[in-house]
Every structure is written in structure tokens, then in C-alpha cells.
Design a protein around this motif. Sequence first.
Motif, PDB file in Angstrom:
ATOM      1  N   LEU A 265      50.281  -1.535 -20.900  1.00  0.00           N
ATOM      2  CA  LEU A 265      50.216  -0.900 -22.222  1.00  0.00           C
ATOM      3  C   LEU A 265      51.458  -1.239 -23.047  1.00  0.00           C
ATOM      4  CD1 LEU A 265      49.057   1.098 -24.292  1.00  0.00           C
ATOM      5  CD2 LEU A 265      50.021   2.958 -22.933  1.00  0.00           C
ATOM      6  N   ASN A 266      52.641  -1.132 -22.458  1.00  0.00           N
ATOM      7  CA  ASN A 266      53.877  -1.441 -23.178  1.00  0.00           C
ATOM      8  C   ASN A 266      53.889  -2.889 -23.665  1.00  0.00           C
ATOM      9  OD1 ASN A 266      54.826   1.144 -22.702  1.00  0.00           O
ATOM     10  ND2 ASN A 266      56.062   0.549 -20.933  1.00  0.00           N
ATOM     11  N   ALA A 267      53.455  -3.802 -22.793  1.00  0.00           N
ATOM     12  CA  ALA A 267      53.463  -5.214 -23.146  1.00  0.00           C
ATOM     13  C   ALA A 267      52.534  -5.496 -24.327  1.00  0.00           C
ATOM     14  CB  ALA A 267      53.064  -6.064 -21.939  1.00  0.00           C
ATOM     15  N   LEU A 268      51.359  -4.875 -24.321  1.00  0.00           N
ATOM     16  CA  LEU A 268      50.422  -5.090 -25.433  1.00  0.00           C
ATOM     17  C   LEU A 268      50.950  -4.477 -26.721  1.00  0.00           C
ATOM     18  CD1 LEU A 268      46.901  -4.552 -23.807  1.00  0.00           C
ATOM     19  CD2 LEU A 268      48.014  -6.702 -24.431  1.00  0.00           C
TER      20      LEU A 268
ATOM     21  N   ARG B 124      60.083  -8.901 -34.016  1.00  0.00           N
ATOM     22  CA  ARG B 124      59.542 -10.142 -33.496  1.00  0.00           C
ATOM     23  C   ARG B 124      59.306  -9.954 -31.999  1.00  0.00           C
ATOM     24  NH1 ARG B 124      61.291 -14.256 -37.303  1.00  0.00           N
ATOM     25  NH2 ARG B 124      60.961 -15.912 -35.754  1.00  0.00           N
ATOM     26  N   ALA B 125      58.304 -10.621 -31.488  1.00  0.00           N
ATOM     27  CA  ALA B 125      58.012 -10.530 -30.057  1.00  0.00           C
ATOM     28  C   ALA B 125      57.828 -11.920 -29.488  1.00  0.00           C
ATOM     29  CB  ALA B 125      56.754  -9.692 -29.819  1.00  0.00           C
ATOM     30  N   GLU B 126      58.367 -12.116 -28.302  1.00  0.00           N
ATOM     31  CA  GLU B 126      58.203 -13.383 -27.587  1.00  0.00           C
ATOM     32  C   GLU B 126      57.261 -13.155 -26.421  1.00  0.00           C
ATOM     33  OE1 GLU B 126      61.191 -15.351 -24.721  1.00  0.00           O
ATOM     34  OE2 GLU B 126      61.541 -16.363 -26.648  1.00  0.00           O
TER      35      GLU B 126
ATOM     36  N   TRP C  11      53.677  -6.784 -28.136  1.00  0.00           N
ATOM     37  CA  TRP C  11      53.171  -8.066 -28.637  1.00  0.00           C
ATOM     38  C   TRP C  11      52.281  -7.893 -29.856  1.00  0.00           C
ATOM     39  CZ3 TRP C  11      54.106 -13.040 -28.347  1.00  0.00           C
ATOM     40  CH2 TRP C  11      53.124 -13.964 -28.661  1.00  0.00           C
ATOM     41  N   LEU C  12      51.323  -6.983 -29.762  1.00  0.00           N
ATOM     42  CA  LEU C  12      50.360  -6.821 -30.857  1.00  0.00           C
ATOM     43  C   LEU C  12      50.962  -6.053 -32.033  1.00  0.00           C
ATOM     44  CD1 LEU C  12      47.195  -6.026 -28.710  1.00  0.00           C
ATOM     45  CD2 LEU C  12      47.768  -8.177 -29.851  1.00  0.00           C
TER      46      LEU C  12
ATOM     47  N   LYS D  32      43.974  -9.923 -31.664  1.00  0.00           N
ATOM     48  CA  LYS D  32      45.110 -10.562 -32.322  1.00  0.00           C
ATOM     49  C   LYS D  32      44.944 -10.677 -33.835  1.00  0.00           C
ATOM     50  CE  LYS D  32      44.769 -14.110 -29.475  1.00  0.00           C
ATOM     51  NZ  LYS D  32      45.064 -15.380 -28.767  1.00  0.00           N
ATOM     52  N   ALA D  33      43.739 -10.362 -34.325  1.00  0.00           N
ATOM     53  CA  ALA D  33      43.486 -10.503 -35.755  1.00  0.00           C
ATOM     54  C   ALA D  33      44.323  -9.512 -36.563  1.00  0.00           C
ATOM     55  CB  ALA D  33      42.005 -10.301 -36.054  1.00  0.00           C
ATOM     56  N   SER D  34      44.931  -9.995 -37.644  1.00  0.00           N
ATOM     57  CA  SER D  34      45.772  -9.121 -38.480  1.00  0.00           C
ATOM     58  C   SER D  34      44.955  -7.991 -39.092  1.00  0.00           C
ATOM     59  CB  SER D  34      46.453  -9.944 -39.576  1.00  0.00           C
ATOM     60  OG  SER D  34      45.477 -10.598 -40.385  1.00  0.00           O
ATOM     61  N   THR D  35      43.670  -8.241 -39.336  1.00  0.00           N
ATOM     62  CA  THR D  35      42.820  -7.211 -39.942  1.00  0.00           C
ATOM     63  C   THR D  35      42.571  -6.048 -38.985  1.00  0.00           C
ATOM     64  OG1 THR D  35      40.895  -8.510 -39.242  1.00  0.00           O
ATOM     65  CG2 THR D  35      41.652  -8.801 -41.514  1.00  0.00           C
ATOM     66  N   ASN D  36      42.744  -6.284 -37.697  1.00  0.00           N
ATOM     67  CA  ASN D  36      42.517  -5.228 -36.699  1.00  0.00           C
ATOM     68  C   ASN D  36      43.822  -4.652 -36.155  1.00  0.00           C
ATOM     69  OD1 ASN D  36      39.715  -5.284 -36.765  1.00  0.00           O
ATOM     70  ND2 ASN D  36      39.578  -6.867 -35.179  1.00  0.00           N
ATOM     71  N   ARG D  37      44.946  -5.113 -36.634  1.00  0.00           N
ATOM     72  CA  ARG D  37      46.239  -4.741 -36.060  1.00  0.00           C
ATOM     73  C   ARG D  37      46.421  -3.227 -35.978  1.00  0.00           C
ATOM     74  NH1 ARG D  37      51.441  -3.639 -37.941  1.00  0.00           N
ATOM     75  NH2 ARG D  37      53.114  -4.302 -36.524  1.00  0.00           N
ATOM     76  N   GLU D  38      46.219  -2.533 -37.087  1.00  0.00           N
ATOM     77  CA  GLU D  38      46.427  -1.080 -37.104  1.00  0.00           C
ATOM     78  C   GLU D  38      45.425  -0.367 -36.206  1.00  0.00           C
ATOM     79  OE1 GLU D  38      49.005   0.405 -38.327  1.00  0.00           O
ATOM     80  OE2 GLU D  38      49.754  -1.538 -38.997  1.00  0.00           O
ATOM     81  N   LYS D  39      44.185  -0.850 -36.191  1.00  0.00           N
ATOM     82  CA  LYS D  39      43.162  -0.227 -35.344  1.00  0.00           C
ATOM     83  C   LYS D  39      43.530  -0.371 -33.867  1.00  0.00           C
ATOM     84  CE  LYS D  39      39.331  -1.123 -38.539  1.00  0.00           C
ATOM     85  NZ  LYS D  39      38.047  -1.860 -38.723  1.00  0.00           N
ATOM     86  N   VAL D  40      43.989  -1.554 -33.502  1.00  0.00           N
ATOM     87  CA  VAL D  40      44.345  -1.801 -32.106  1.00  0.00           C
ATOM     88  C   VAL D  40      45.541  -0.938 -31.704  1.00  0.00           C
ATOM     89  CG1 VAL D  40      45.231  -3.513 -30.483  1.00  0.00           C
ATOM     90  CG2 VAL D  40      43.373  -4.113 -32.035  1.00  0.00           C
ATOM     91  N   LEU D  41      46.535  -0.847 -32.583  1.00  0.00           N
ATOM     92  CA  LEU D  41      47.713  -0.027 -32.269  1.00  0.00           C
ATOM     93  C   LEU D  41      47.338   1.449 -32.155  1.00  0.00           C
ATOM     94  CD1 LEU D  41      50.482  -1.687 -34.465  1.00  0.00           C
ATOM     95  CD2 LEU D  41      50.092  -1.925 -32.002  1.00  0.00           C
TER      96      LEU D  41
END
Length: 206
Positions: A149-152, A11-13, A155-156, A180-189
Motif C-alpha cells: 500500500l505504501n509503495a503504491l 517526485r517518485a523513483e 508512486w501513484l 497510472k492514468a492522470s484522469t484517475n489519479r485522485e480516484k485511485v488515491l
Amino acid sequence: MTERELPIHHRAEDPGGRVWSFGSVTWVHCPECDKAAKSDGSTVSCMHCGYTTVPDLKPYSDKWAYPTSSNPLCSHCRKPLDRRERPTAREIDGKLFVRICCEHCGETEDYPASPGSPPSGGRSWRVLRRYLETQVAGETLWVLNLAHLNALEDWLGAKVRERGPQPGLTMMARLPRWMKASTNREKVLRGLAILRERAEKEGIDE
């Protein structure tokens, strides 16, 4: 590819703050060698070729200069130097010099100079291209520095994202929908991991 180990289903705040709250420097493309250079808001310095601007101790126009010689030659390889004006002027024993990196041999040296003027548009280093950016899902993903970079990543990469104590439009709240889209989560990471690997290769340490 380098990736940070994040807790599974963590979880991230929202830590709050705007983008400039994360880290004190921005990594940009050096205008001389195109490698990673550090901007701290008043100067730009490159650890690769030695390109350095002068701190804001005088009016900005005083820092621009060009080689005095009409046919300047590199003091190392004797090849011609570019005479364009640069924001790298400095005084040494009361005389003006400009720092130039030779495009032929890569050596950096201070040369006798004459005062110049900044190009139209003012401080050109402020529009230098960010070094840590890549394409993800047809969009540009960028970070300013390692803290950003660490913060993103934190969070993401979270399965659950929670609002923090700071109200208003924080950096996380202002992120574009595609990030923030769940469909792009892996791509963004994966994109963030690419930026981390690039940072490690270039010796970026903050």
C-alpha cells in the motif's frame, strides 16, 4: 478517512521489484469468520477467531481432518458444530485434533478428529479472497499488505514518476493503465486511503 501526508508535487523513483517484493504477508478473508487473516505463504492465521492452519512439516493431506464424533457439539454453548473437513489438524500427545470456531458463540476449541483429505483443487487457502481491495473506476484496486500500500501511494501519488535503476518489468512498470492514468489519479488515491482506513480498523499492522 485516513490519508498519508505526501509532499506536494513530490517526485517518485520506481523502487524496482515485483509485487512479492513488498512485504512478506498477504491479508485475506478468514474462511471461518470472514475477518482479516494473515497468510505468510505456508500458513494462515486469524487474530479474530483463532483459525490457524498447520505449518508445512508433513504432507499437506495429513493436516486435513474432521470431528470424529458423528454429532459434535460446541464445548462452550453445546450447539452443533459443522463436521466439514478443515486444514487445521494437529497432534496433541499423539492424538489428532481439529480446531473449530463455533458459528453460534464464536468460541474456538480443539476437538478429537479423524484424518481427512484436502478438497479438489489442493490448498484452498491459496485462493482465499484478498482482504484489502475495493472498486475504483469500475476496476478492482487491491494491495497485499501495508508495504504494498505504501509503495503504491508513493508512486501513484507523485506528480513526477521516474524510472529507477532496476531494468525490466518491475511492479510499477506492470501496473494497469487505468491506475497510472492522470484522469484517475485522485480516484485511485481515495481508494488507497479507503484500504488504509480498513486496515487500521482491522488492526492490520504489516
